[in-house]
Design a protein around this motif. Sequence first.
Motif, short mmCIF file in Angstrom:
data_model
loop_
_atom_site.label_atom_id
_atom_site.label_comp_id
_atom_site.label_asym_id
_atom_site.label_seq_id
_atom_site.Cartn_x
_atom_site.Cartn_y
_atom_site.Cartn_z
N ARG A 41 0.83 -1.21 0.00
CA ARG A 41 0.00 0.00 0.00
C ARG A 41 0.86 1.25 0.00
N TYR A 42 1.92 1.23 0.77
CA TYR A 42 2.85 2.36 0.83
C TYR A 42 3.52 2.59 -0.52
N LEU A 43 3.98 1.53 -1.17
CA LEU A 43 4.63 1.66 -2.47
C LEU A 43 3.65 2.14 -3.53
N GLN A 44 2.42 1.66 -3.48
CA GLN A 44 1.40 2.14 -4.42
C GLN A 44 1.13 3.63 -4.22
N ILE A 111 10.60 13.70 -5.73
CA ILE A 111 9.90 13.42 -4.46
C ILE A 111 10.57 12.25 -3.78
N TYR A 112 10.80 12.40 -2.47
CA TYR A 112 11.33 11.32 -1.64
C TYR A 112 10.22 10.92 -0.68
N ALA A 113 9.79 9.68 -0.75
CA ALA A 113 8.67 9.20 0.08
C ALA A 113 9.17 8.25 1.15
N LYS A 114 8.63 8.40 2.34
CA LYS A 114 8.89 7.47 3.44
C LYS A 114 7.55 7.14 4.09
N GLY A 115 7.52 6.00 4.77
CA GLY A 115 6.31 5.57 5.45
C GLY A 115 6.06 6.37 6.71
N GLY A 116 4.83 6.28 7.20
CA GLY A 116 4.39 7.02 8.36
C GLY A 116 5.05 6.63 9.66
N ASP A 117 5.91 5.61 9.64
CA ASP A 117 6.69 5.30 10.85
C ASP A 117 7.87 6.25 10.96
N TYR A 118 8.04 7.15 9.99
CA TYR A 118 9.06 8.19 10.02
C TYR A 118 8.38 9.55 10.20
N THR A 129 19.66 16.68 4.28
CA THR A 129 20.49 17.75 3.71
C THR A 129 20.64 17.58 2.21
N LEU A 130 20.93 16.35 1.78
CA LEU A 130 21.08 16.08 0.35
C LEU A 130 19.76 16.33 -0.38
N LEU A 131 18.65 15.87 0.18
CA LEU A 131 17.35 16.08 -0.46
C LEU A 131 17.05 17.57 -0.62
N LYS A 132 17.40 18.34 0.38
CA LYS A 132 17.21 19.79 0.32
C LYS A 132 18.08 20.39 -0.79
N GLU A 133 19.34 19.95 -0.86
CA GLU A 133 20.28 20.45 -1.88
C GLU A 133 19.77 20.20 -3.29
N ILE A 134 19.18 19.04 -3.52
CA ILE A 134 18.72 18.72 -4.88
C ILE A 134 17.29 19.19 -5.14
N GLY A 135 16.66 19.75 -4.11
CA GLY A 135 15.32 20.32 -4.28
C GLY A 135 14.20 19.30 -4.27
N ALA A 136 14.44 18.15 -3.66
CA ALA A 136 13.40 17.10 -3.61
C ALA A 136 12.38 17.42 -2.52
N GLU A 137 11.14 17.15 -2.83
CA GLU A 137 10.07 17.27 -1.85
C GLU A 137 10.06 15.99 -1.00
N ILE A 138 9.95 16.14 0.30
CA ILE A 138 9.89 14.98 1.20
C ILE A 138 8.43 14.76 1.56
N ARG A 139 7.94 13.54 1.31
CA ARG A 139 6.56 13.20 1.63
C ARG A 139 6.54 12.02 2.59
N ILE A 140 5.89 12.22 3.73
CA ILE A 140 5.69 11.13 4.69
C ILE A 140 4.29 10.59 4.44
N LEU A 141 4.21 9.32 4.04
CA LEU A 141 2.93 8.71 3.68
C LEU A 141 2.31 8.05 4.90
N PRO A 142 1.00 7.94 4.92
CA PRO A 142 0.32 7.36 6.10
C PRO A 142 0.81 5.95 6.41
N PHE A 143 0.96 5.69 7.70
CA PHE A 143 1.36 4.38 8.19
C PHE A 143 0.16 3.44 8.13
N VAL A 144 0.38 2.22 7.67
CA VAL A 144 -0.68 1.22 7.63
C VAL A 144 -0.58 0.42 8.92
N ASP A 145 -1.48 0.72 9.86
CA ASP A 145 -1.45 0.09 11.17
C ASP A 145 -1.57 -1.43 11.09
N GLY A 146 -0.85 -2.10 11.99
CA GLY A 146 -0.98 -3.55 12.12
C GLY A 146 -0.03 -4.35 11.25
#
Length: 161
Positions: A41-44, A111-118, A129-146
């Motif tokens: 679900r996170y990868l989708q 865009i750099y995506a990480k799961g909601g556990d972050y 720092t690197l993501l900021k330098e290259i101008g990437a947007e950081i997106r924290i995606l919702p955690f799938v409980d359980g």
Amino acid sequence: MNAKILDMDELTQRVRELHAAGKKLVVTNGCFDLLHVGHVRYLQAARALGDALAVGVNSDGSVRELKGPCRPVNNERDRAEVLAALECVDFVAIFPEMRATQFIRASMPAIYAKGGDYTSETLNAEEQTLLKEIGAEIRILPFVDGYSTTRLLEQLRKTAK
């Protein structure tokens, strides 16, 4: 060997092609030791953020450093192949370091995506720092409980006793 599994040089070349075509690349990374529905679900969700999704997979050695001597359960090539089989994943690259800095540098994501556990506070400072330098947007995606690999392994250990 799956054509979606790339080394870092091949990944860099594919990224250049995507950028030249005006495509938005989303990247994420992790161990993905025992793939479960939370991962899928996170990868989708990550793939839906752009035109292509590249997944960085921690090498066996870096998983041991991060998770302990009993991990990974599945070796890096198998983990990469399982991820590459997913329709939502366009590219997979294995990186040897504990942190994804070199993978991020090679993939130059929009865009750099990480799961909601972050959270933005728990993301590695060097990666941020690197993501900021290259101008990437950081997106924290919702955690799938359980769902978690650690939880699955604990359930397996209980069942085996």
